[in-house]
Design a protein around this motif. Structure first.
Motif, short mmCIF file in Angstrom:
data_model
loop_
_atom_site.label_atom_id
_atom_site.label_comp_id
_atom_site.label_asym_id
_atom_site.label_seq_id
_atom_site.Cartn_x
_atom_site.Cartn_y
_atom_site.Cartn_z
N THR A 466 -2.34 -100.06 113.66
CA THR A 466 -3.55 -100.73 114.13
C THR A 466 -3.34 -101.31 115.53
O THR A 466 -2.22 -101.60 115.93
N ASP A 467 -4.46 -101.50 116.22
CA ASP A 467 -4.38 -102.10 117.56
C ASP A 467 -4.06 -103.58 117.47
O ASP A 467 -3.38 -104.14 118.31
N CYS A 468 -4.61 -104.21 116.43
CA CYS A 468 -4.43 -105.65 116.24
C CYS A 468 -4.69 -105.92 114.77
O CYS A 468 -5.12 -105.02 114.05
N GLN A 470 -6.18 -109.05 113.51
CA GLN A 470 -6.86 -110.32 113.23
C GLN A 470 -8.36 -110.27 113.43
O GLN A 470 -9.11 -110.75 112.61
N ARG A 471 -8.83 -109.69 114.54
CA ARG A 471 -10.27 -109.79 114.83
C ARG A 471 -11.03 -108.68 114.11
O ARG A 471 -10.47 -107.96 113.28
N ASP A 472 -12.31 -108.53 114.45
CA ASP A 472 -13.18 -107.57 113.77
C ASP A 472 -12.89 -106.13 114.19
O ASP A 472 -13.79 -105.38 114.51
N GLU A 473 -11.62 -105.76 114.25
CA GLU A 473 -11.27 -104.44 114.77
C GLU A 473 -10.21 -103.78 113.89
O GLU A 473 -10.52 -103.02 113.00
N ARG A 474 -8.94 -103.98 114.17
CA ARG A 474 -7.83 -103.51 113.31
C ARG A 474 -7.91 -102.00 113.07
O ARG A 474 -7.88 -101.55 111.93
N GLY A 479 -4.58 -94.50 121.67
CA GLY A 479 -3.76 -94.83 122.84
C GLY A 479 -2.64 -95.77 122.43
O GLY A 479 -1.45 -95.52 122.67
N ASP A 480 -3.01 -96.83 121.76
CA ASP A 480 -2.03 -97.81 121.29
C ASP A 480 -0.99 -97.12 120.41
O ASP A 480 0.21 -97.42 120.48
N ALA A 481 -1.46 -96.16 119.59
CA ALA A 481 -0.56 -95.51 118.63
C ALA A 481 0.52 -94.70 119.34
O ALA A 481 1.69 -94.78 118.98
C1 BGC Z 1 -8.52 -102.12 121.41
C2 BGC Z 1 -7.44 -101.48 122.24
C3 BGC Z 1 -7.90 -100.09 122.50
C4 BGC Z 1 -9.08 -100.25 123.42
C5 BGC Z 1 -9.62 -99.00 123.99
C6 BGC Z 1 -9.72 -102.24 122.27
O1 BGC Z 1 -10.78 -102.83 121.65
O2 BGC Z 1 -8.12 -103.32 120.88
O3 BGC Z 1 -6.20 -101.76 121.93
O4 BGC Z 1 -6.96 -99.20 122.95
O5 BGC Z 1 -10.10 -101.00 122.80
O6 BGC Z 1 -10.53 -99.32 124.92
#
Ligand code: BGC
Length: 886
Positions: A466-468, A470-474, A479-481
């Motif tokens: 996951t990117d994060c 905690q917030r409404d995302e996860r 890209g992060d991966a």
């Molecule tokens: C995420 C990032 C992600 C990006 C892409 C964000 O909301 O948290 O980590 O890669 O969007 O724009």
């Protein structure tokens, strides 16, 4: 800080000790030792795999150095002794292959337990004893093996069933969407939480397999399942229990319309918002036989999810640590705030006693306001709270089941009485991948950085990266991966995890070959930003490089090719224009189309490498040509001959051009000088890069002999830098270089800038592998002993075994201790630094003196001196080098 550093040193030393003990232990019985750490499809004794030809690997030990496997024998049987009922006996196979040996025995059947063992012959043809037996269990291979129905309707369902005999073997196969908790005869089955792992449910749904032999009772049994929403729509359950009685009789029992349901105490659950649990609605005994279910209603059937059922062949999410709060404060009357001391993913468990109906609230946050109250602004719409309504017993212990939060602080309100530090515990939950790497060095900032990376990485492994948290995302932002993948592979046992996630990527691919920014696809675009979509080829390639996994390349070659062909269809004059994020969260922006064209090239380049590795000759040529065209167009369009820079000359632009040799030889030197002076002079040794540039800049500097500058960047403590985050109290890496706390985008646990983690191992501990090596067969040890760094130590777990490199330097000597796994070789490039007239000793004996290699020391094949280093070629084993000179 000092305590932490000591801890790291202790950890590394103890890891080294384990290695030494292994080597030492093997010294007592000379020769090849039994293989250890047997794995099947990357997993230790996996239960419920659905690969019909699973792969095996094992690790080797030997009392002698310079050892290899010359042959192996592997036996698979249905008996624990592995002596009889043999399905596959390879006989003696002359091969050095110890990883990914593919099963070729009699066809495996669904729902069986298989046992296997292996031995090997060393290079002198001496056989090792057999390993102890390992095992694996097959899941349900065929759709027909599933006899039950999907049921739904309520968030609690139950059924009793009779077992008329003694149970010899019992297995439960369970898929409850979004999440489930299975209970049998009053107990939770297994210790998975937030199960099953997240996939694109329309394509693939994971089921888990449990060994329930010991929980099944002779006579009446009861199964109860709680369901939560998770990432899914309607609550759904498919469950099957297969039982074999002593005497051979087989029983089956499954979910169907005869089950009963009634909503239970969870009155609302949401990943982002948390859980509301009314303990007054508990129905004690519901998961035990003999319960009065007269007020329960028949379940509903009829909803059948589209996705195909697939075995969960990845470490499940589990509660892996329990944290004790560091402090408790009361910033307002009745409002208590606990500081857990660490940002992590999971939840709080609470102990409480009070009047029936009391409502206790827990709210989670990464941040505090100045007045000590929690600050949830950066969680955006995620409410991140759990509510517990007491039933009014003596002491009640509650933890939520179907949600998780990312937090450091917990706010408690509505608590009857005065809480203490013992009122709550932090439950750390994430995918149960083992930490297999450790890094430490003499610089405390870097030890802190490593700690932040480890916490950020593991707490963002929730069956997808996951990117994060905690917030409404996860979400599984691609890209992060890919940016964090190398770091993750050095720190954690990621083989099974990425095997699953790469399938997840394929699951979102459409006919045109496009994939999506997030996987499963929730936010972001289709087609993915080319810098995000590159995760597909990149993760496949990293799996090959780090784990020697050829099957991944075979299985995904067509998918990656389709993706690359899609990119090609979008290219104009061999370059890509479209881009959404580019070098995301950079301080200085770089043109998005420049970045997209770089990743277009990178994707083609990797496809070509995949074709080469798989011997798809014709395709090698096609993609080689395509890569050459892109390279040409890239340089023509983006190189500015006047400024000797690419695009707008940012650190990221020049870094990307240098990283893949997109910049031709003739300009590389001057482009590098530009990059260097931008870092050093224009930015006073600071980065201006976003997440993309940051990953590659450290490697480019190191390759251009400027590891020292990379080190200064890594240890920088003023804005923008990792050290700046540490100085400001970060316990996991932030999303932004800036310190922000408001309602805008500023997660405080975002692993993407942790890509630097692989550089710590590669450049500082010096653990690398040869350009053409896969799975650390041909290791390169090349520590950069830069600046004031006095020592560094790295240990990783390669598929061939532990690999470690620990060095220290003083004014008149340099020491290096390495352990090279059996069946691998290493070239050690030991810098001479200022030492001249050098003498090299190994365990006190001279191996090099006066420009002469003194032969005869076991395992050491060659020593050679260059202008700046001593090159030592070694086989497997532990070596203790000391370099002396004037
Ligand atoms: C995420 C990032 C992600 C990006 C892409 C964000 O909301 O948290 O980590 O890669 O969007 O724009």
């Amino acid at each position: 800080m000092i305590a932490e550093q000591c801890l790291k040193i202790v950890l590394t030393v103890s890891l080294l000790f384990i290695v030494l003990v292994r080597v030492d232990a093997s010294n007592h019985t000379p020769g090849p030792q039994p293989p250890y750490n047997l794995r099947c499809e990357y997993l230790k004794d996996p239960i419920g795999i659905d690969v019909k030809k699973p792969r095996f690997f094992w690790m080797l030990q030997h009392s002698d150095r310079g050892q290899k496997q010359s042959a192996y024998q592997l036996i698979v049987s249905t008996e624990p002794s592995v002596e009889t009922a043999i399905l596959w006996d390879t006989g003696k196979v002359l091969s050095d292959q110890s990883i990914h040996v593919v099963y070729e025995g009699k066809p495996l059947e669904s729902d069986r337990t298989y046992y296997w063992k292996v031995r090997y012959w060393d290079k002198n043809d001496t056989p090792s004893p057999y390993s102890s037996a390992a095992q694996f269990d097959t899941g349900l291979f065929n759709p027909e093996d599933w006899e039950g129905e999907w049921i739904c309707g309520t968030n609690q369902v139950r059924k009793e069933f009779a077992v008329n005999g003694n149970v010899k073997r019992g297995r439960a196969f369970v898929c409850g969407l979004g999440y489930y908790e299975m209970r049998l005869n009053g107990q939770k089955v297994g210790n998975n939480v937030l199960d099953p792992g997240y996939t694109t449910y329309e394509k693939r749904i994971l089921y888990s397999t449990y060994d329930i032999t010991d929980t099944l009772l002779k006579g009446e049994n009861a199964v109860g399942v709680m369901l939560g929403k998770g990432w899914s729509g309607p609550l759904l359950l498919l469950l099957q229990v297969n039982i074999e009685l002593e005497g051979g009789e087989k029983l089956k029992f499954f979910s169907d319309r005869s089950w009963k349901g009634k909503d239970g105490p969870i009155i609302s659950d949401s990943i982002y918002d948390g859980e509301i649990y009314d303990a007054r609605l508990e129905t004690p005994g519901w998961d035990q036989p003999g319960f009065d279910e007269s007020v329960w209603s028949p379940v509903e059937t009829g909803i059948v999810p589209n996705g195909s059922l697939s075995a969960q062949m990845v470490q499940p999410i589990r509660v892996l640590e329990t944290l004790v709060p560091l402090t408790i404060t009361q910033p307002q009357e009745g409002v208590y705030v606990f500081d857990m001391g660490q940002n992590f993913s999971g939840w709080a468990e609470i102990k409480v006693s009070g009047p029936r109906g009391t409502e206790v609230r827990l709210r989670y946050a990464e941040l505090l306001y100045e007045d000590g109250m929690i600050n949830q602004e950066n969680l955006r719409s995620a409410r991140a709270r759990d509510i517990y309504i007491l039933k009014g017993n003596e002491e009640e212990v509650y933890e939520p089941r179907f949600t998780y939060h990312g937090f450091r602080y917990v706010e408690l309100t509505g608590f009857p009485g005065v809480p203490t530090l013992d009122t709550i515990r932090g439950k750390v939950a994430h995918s149960a991948v083992e930490q297999v790497g450790s890094f430490s060095c003499s610089n405390p900032i870097l030890n802190q950085l490593q700690r932040l990376i480890i916490w950020g990485q593991k707490t963002n492994l929730h069956s997808i990266p996951t990117d994060c948290n905690q917030r409404d995302e996860r979400m599984g932002w691609l890209g992060d991966a890919h940016l964090t993948a190398e770091e993750a592979m050095m720190n954690f046992d990621m083989g099974a995890f990425y095997t699953k996630f790469i399938k997840d990527i394929r699951d979102v691919q459409d006919k045109e070959g496009t994939i999506t920014d997030t996987v499963p696809h929730i936010w972001g675009q289709r087609p993915a930003d080319p810098a995000w979509g590159a995760a597909y080829p990149l993760l496949c390639w990293y799996m090959y490089r780090y784990y020697g996994d050829i099957r991944i390349l075979e299985e995904h070659y067509e998918g990656v090719k389709k993706y690359v062909e899609f990119l090609r269809s979008k290219a104009t004059a061999s370059l890509l224009e479209y881009s959404y994020y580019g070098d995301w969260v950079a301080i200085e922006k770089t043109s998005g189309s420049f970045v997209s064209s770089f990743y277009y090239y990178y994707s083609v380049f990797l496809l070509k490498k995949m074709a080469e590795t798989l011997d798809y000759e014709a395709e090698v040529e096609t993609y080689q040509d395509l890569a050459a065209k892109i390279k040409d167009a890239f340089h023509k369009k983006y190189f500015d001959a006047e400024t000797r820079s690419y695009a707008n000359g940012t650190q990221t632009a020049n870094t990307l051009a240098l990283f893949l040799d997109l910049a031709p030889e003739s300009v590389r030197g001057s482009v590098f000088q530009n990059l260097r002076s931008d870092i050093l002079y224009t930015n006073n040794t600071h980065l201006t890069t976003g997440i993309l540039g940051t990953k590659y800049i450290m490697e480019v500097l190191t390759d251009f002999n400027a590891a020292s500058l990379a080190y200064e960047l890594a240890t920088q403590t003023s804005y923008p830098s990792w050290g700046f985050m540490i100085r400001n109290g970060a316990t996991t890496l932030w999303e932004l270089w800036q310190y922000k706390t408001g309602p805008s985008m500023n997660s405080h646990n975002h692993p993407m800038f942790g890509s630097v983690g692989s550089w710590l191992y590669q450049a500082l501990a010096g653990i690398e592998q040869d350009e053409n090596s896969a799975g650390f067969k041909n290791i390169v040890i090349q520590p950069r002993m830069v600046q004031d760094l006095q020592y560094a130590s790295g240990t990783i777990h390669t598929p061939r075994g532990l690999l470690t490199s620990t060095w220290s330097k003083s004014t008149d000597n340099i020491t290096l201790k390495v352990y090279i796994p059996v069946n691998s070789e290493a070239e050690i490039r030991l810098p001479k630094l200022k030492l001249r007239s050098i003498v090299l000793k190994e365990s006190g004996k001279q191996v090099y003196n006066g420009q002469k290699f003194l032969t005869g020391i076991p395992g050491i094949q060659m020593v050679e001196e260059t202008e700046s280093a001593v090159i030592i070629k070694v086989g497997s084993g532990f070596y203790d080098f000391e370099l002396l000179g004037k």
